[in-house]
Design a protein around this motif. Structure first.
Motif, PDB file in Angstrom:
ATOM      1  N   TRP A   8     -13.205 -18.284 -21.905  1.00  0.00           N
ATOM      2  CA  TRP A   8     -11.782 -18.025 -22.132  1.00  0.00           C
ATOM      3  C   TRP A   8     -11.484 -16.551 -21.916  1.00  0.00           C
ATOM      4  CZ3 TRP A   8      -7.580 -20.656 -22.053  1.00  0.00           C
ATOM      5  CH2 TRP A   8      -6.394 -20.072 -22.492  1.00  0.00           C
ATOM      6  N   ASN A   9     -10.479 -16.263 -21.082  1.00  0.00           N
ATOM      7  CA  ASN A   9     -10.004 -14.915 -20.814  1.00  0.00           C
ATOM      8  C   ASN A   9      -8.618 -14.812 -21.429  1.00  0.00           C
ATOM      9  OD1 ASN A   9      -8.916 -12.517 -19.749  1.00  0.00           O
ATOM     10  ND2 ASN A   9     -10.194 -12.691 -17.907  1.00  0.00           N
ATOM     11  N   ASP A  10      -8.552 -14.177 -22.604  1.00  0.00           N
ATOM     12  CA  ASP A  10      -7.288 -14.171 -23.348  1.00  0.00           C
ATOM     13  C   ASP A  10      -6.229 -13.307 -22.677  1.00  0.00           C
ATOM     14  OD1 ASP A  10      -6.075 -15.282 -25.736  1.00  0.00           O
ATOM     15  OD2 ASP A  10      -5.885 -13.218 -26.433  1.00  0.00           O
ATOM     16  N   GLU A  11      -6.665 -12.270 -21.962  1.00  0.00           N
ATOM     17  CA  GLU A  11      -5.685 -11.392 -21.295  1.00  0.00           C
ATOM     18  C   GLU A  11      -4.954 -12.137 -20.179  1.00  0.00           C
ATOM     19  OE1 GLU A  11      -7.591  -7.885 -19.962  1.00  0.00           O
ATOM     20  OE2 GLU A  11      -8.065  -7.150 -21.987  1.00  0.00           O
ATOM     21  N   CYS A  28      -8.437 -24.587 -17.377  1.00  0.00           N
ATOM     22  CA  CYS A  28      -7.336 -24.821 -18.316  1.00  0.00           C
ATOM     23  C   CYS A  28      -6.500 -23.553 -18.436  1.00  0.00           C
ATOM     24  CB  CYS A  28      -7.869 -25.253 -19.682  1.00  0.00           C
ATOM     25  SG  CYS A  28      -8.943 -24.034 -20.489  1.00  0.00           S
ATOM     26  N   HIS A  29      -5.206 -23.720 -18.718  1.00  0.00           N
ATOM     27  CA  HIS A  29      -4.278 -22.597 -18.837  1.00  0.00           C
ATOM     28  C   HIS A  29      -3.571 -22.674 -20.184  1.00  0.00           C
ATOM     29  CE1 HIS A  29      -0.869 -19.907 -17.985  1.00  0.00           C
ATOM     30  NE2 HIS A  29      -1.741 -19.310 -17.161  1.00  0.00           N
ATOM     31  N   ILE A  30      -3.219 -21.512 -20.726  1.00  0.00           N
ATOM     32  CA  ILE A  30      -2.595 -21.465 -22.040  1.00  0.00           C
ATOM     33  C   ILE A  30      -1.307 -22.267 -22.093  1.00  0.00           C
ATOM     34  CG2 ILE A  30      -1.344 -19.337 -21.517  1.00  0.00           C
ATOM     35  CD1 ILE A  30      -2.890 -20.366 -24.900  1.00  0.00           C
ATOM     36  N   SER A  31      -0.631 -22.382 -20.960  1.00  0.00           N
ATOM     37  CA  SER A  31       0.641 -23.111 -20.934  1.00  0.00           C
ATOM     38  C   SER A  31       0.453 -24.613 -21.125  1.00  0.00           C
ATOM     39  CB  SER A  31       1.365 -22.850 -19.605  1.00  0.00           C
ATOM     40  OG  SER A  31       0.565 -23.294 -18.518  1.00  0.00           O
ATOM     41  N   ASP A  32      -0.780 -25.116 -20.958  1.00  0.00           N
ATOM     42  CA  ASP A  32      -1.032 -26.547 -21.103  1.00  0.00           C
ATOM     43  C   ASP A  32      -1.537 -26.921 -22.508  1.00  0.00           C
ATOM     44  OD1 ASP A  32      -0.390 -27.336 -18.428  1.00  0.00           O
ATOM     45  OD2 ASP A  32      -2.219 -26.298 -17.779  1.00  0.00           O
ATOM     46  N   PHE A  33      -1.586 -25.952 -23.409  1.00  0.00           N
ATOM     47  CA  PHE A  33      -1.971 -26.239 -24.795  1.00  0.00           C
ATOM     48  C   PHE A  33      -0.734 -26.599 -25.609  1.00  0.00           C
ATOM     49  CE2 PHE A  33      -5.707 -24.001 -23.409  1.00  0.00           C
ATOM     50  CZ  PHE A  33      -6.741 -24.452 -24.217  1.00  0.00           C
ATOM     51  N   PHE A  34      -0.847 -27.631 -26.422  1.00  0.00           N
ATOM     52  CA  PHE A  34       0.258 -27.973 -27.316  1.00  0.00           C
ATOM     53  C   PHE A  34       0.497 -26.845 -28.318  1.00  0.00           C
ATOM     54  CE2 PHE A  34      -0.581 -32.455 -26.101  1.00  0.00           C
ATOM     55  CZ  PHE A  34       0.708 -32.812 -25.772  1.00  0.00           C
ATOM     56  N   GLN A  35      -0.574 -26.281 -28.800  1.00  0.00           N
ATOM     57  CA  GLN A  35      -0.493 -25.215 -29.806  1.00  0.00           C
ATOM     58  C   GLN A  35      -0.986 -23.936 -29.157  1.00  0.00           C
ATOM     59  OE1 GLN A  35      -2.657 -26.090 -33.397  1.00  0.00           O
ATOM     60  NE2 GLN A  35      -2.425 -24.039 -34.241  1.00  0.00           N
ATOM     61  N   PRO A  38      -2.695 -20.003 -33.163  1.00  0.00           N
ATOM     62  CA  PRO A  38      -3.464 -18.883 -32.602  1.00  0.00           C
ATOM     63  C   PRO A  38      -4.090 -19.256 -31.264  1.00  0.00           C
ATOM     64  CG  PRO A  38      -4.688 -19.924 -34.372  1.00  0.00           C
ATOM     65  CD  PRO A  38      -3.356 -20.555 -34.378  1.00  0.00           C
ATOM     66  N   ARG A  39      -4.554 -18.254 -30.563  1.00  0.00           N
ATOM     67  CA  ARG A  39      -5.044 -18.439 -29.199  1.00  0.00           C
ATOM     68  C   ARG A  39      -6.342 -19.248 -29.199  1.00  0.00           C
ATOM     69  NH1 ARG A  39      -1.334 -16.648 -25.439  1.00  0.00           N
ATOM     70  NH2 ARG A  39      -2.873 -15.573 -24.119  1.00  0.00           N
ATOM     71  N   TYR A  65      -6.076 -29.280 -29.904  1.00  0.00           N
ATOM     72  CA  TYR A  65      -7.291 -28.958 -30.661  1.00  0.00           C
ATOM     73  C   TYR A  65      -7.639 -30.116 -31.598  1.00  0.00           C
ATOM     74  CZ  TYR A  65      -6.069 -24.206 -29.200  1.00  0.00           C
ATOM     75  OH  TYR A  65      -5.731 -23.105 -28.474  1.00  0.00           O
ATOM     76  N   LEU A  66      -8.914 -30.446 -31.645  1.00  0.00           N
ATOM     77  CA  LEU A  66      -9.357 -31.503 -32.564  1.00  0.00           C
ATOM     78  C   LEU A  66      -9.847 -30.925 -33.894  1.00  0.00           C
ATOM     79  CD1 LEU A  66     -11.254 -33.887 -30.117  1.00  0.00           C
ATOM     80  CD2 LEU A  66      -8.885 -34.026 -30.927  1.00  0.00           C
ATOM     81  N   ASN A  67     -10.612 -29.853 -33.825  1.00  0.00           N
ATOM     82  CA  ASN A  67     -11.109 -29.280 -35.080  1.00  0.00           C
ATOM     83  C   ASN A  67     -10.015 -28.557 -35.845  1.00  0.00           C
ATOM     84  OD1 ASN A  67     -10.964 -27.379 -33.077  1.00  0.00           O
ATOM     85  ND2 ASN A  67     -12.812 -26.253 -33.706  1.00  0.00           N
ATOM     86  N   ARG A  68      -8.991 -28.053 -35.136  1.00  0.00           N
ATOM     87  CA  ARG A  68      -7.914 -27.362 -35.830  1.00  0.00           C
ATOM     88  C   ARG A  68      -7.041 -28.332 -36.612  1.00  0.00           C
ATOM     89  NH1 ARG A  68      -5.392 -22.518 -32.062  1.00  0.00           N
ATOM     90  NH2 ARG A  68      -7.360 -21.402 -31.693  1.00  0.00           N
ATOM     91  N   GLU A  69      -6.918 -29.572 -36.143  1.00  0.00           N
ATOM     92  CA  GLU A  69      -6.108 -30.548 -36.854  1.00  0.00           C
ATOM     93  C   GLU A  69      -6.679 -30.807 -38.244  1.00  0.00           C
ATOM     94  OE1 GLU A  69      -5.864 -33.976 -34.454  1.00  0.00           O
ATOM     95  OE2 GLU A  69      -4.654 -33.050 -32.883  1.00  0.00           O
TER      96      GLU A  69
END
Length: 200
Positions: A8-11, A28-35, A38-39, A65-69
């Motif tokens: 993952w490249n957060d910048e 994967c791109h940040i725009s395709d995450f539901f949440q 946090p990053r 995210y599965l573990n975040r739920e």
């Protein structure tokens, strides 16, 4: 599908997901995450769908995210794992009872032994005190003392005499030494009184 974020490249806001049970890594791109906050973090477990992006390449879409739920649910409901109740097995209970009984028994035995020792000491002291009469001078003005003197049919009695010069015979000196306290007729403690006269 499921997978793990391995890069993952957060910048730049993108990374790669390794498909579960495979070595294949999907973009994967940040725009395709539901949440999006946090990053994303490496080693997080996610569920996603595969689809072609605008460049015609396969990428992960509708990522969640599965573990975040689970973590968010616990945080929201103040969830804490229930403390395990300590269970006592039959053997542990028996051991504790036996240990308690042994402790009580040991204390009782100790008290009994102390009582016996004290009783023996008392008996010994009483025998020592009773072995000799108290050598006190008789007050002949005391009616009780006079009565005691008359009623005593013995040949000798402790009347306060202590020295060899006060004895009338070696037999009397020996009797005083054996039966009266505070006599001063046996200087070397060998049991023979007035040795200059009775040493024989």
């Amino acid at each position: 599908m499921r997978g793990i974020i391995v890069k993952w490249n957060d910048e730049k806001g993108y990374g790669f997901i390794r498909i579960e049970g495979s070595k294949k890594e999907i973009f994967c791109h940040i725009s395709d995450f539901f949440q999006r906050s946090p990053r994303p973090e490496i080693n997080e477990v996610v569920a996603f769908e595969l689809a072609s992006n605008e460049k015609g390449k396969v990428a992960a879409k509708r990522i969640r995210y599965l573990n975040r739920e689970v973590r968010d649910f616990e945080r929201h409901h103040n969830y804490r794992p229930a403390a395990k109740k300590k269970s006592f097995s039959l053997s542990e209970t028996s051991s504790s009872v036996i240990g308690w009984f042994s402790s009580v028994l040991a204390r009782l035995v100790g008290l009994i032994l102390l009582g016996l020792i004290g009783y023996q000491i008392y008996q010994f002291a009483a025998a020592k005190l009773a072995s000799k009469q108290v050598n006190l001078p008789i007050n002949f003005k005391d009616p009780f003392a006079i009565k005691t003197k008359k009623s005593n049919s013995g040949k000798y009695r402790c009347d306060g005499r202590q020295y060899c010069s006060q004895m009338t015979s070696c037999e009397e000196a020996e009797w005083f030494l054996q039966n009266c306290s505070d006599t001063k007729m046996d200087g070397d403690g060998d049991g023979i009184p007035c040795e200059d006269r009775c040493g024989g």
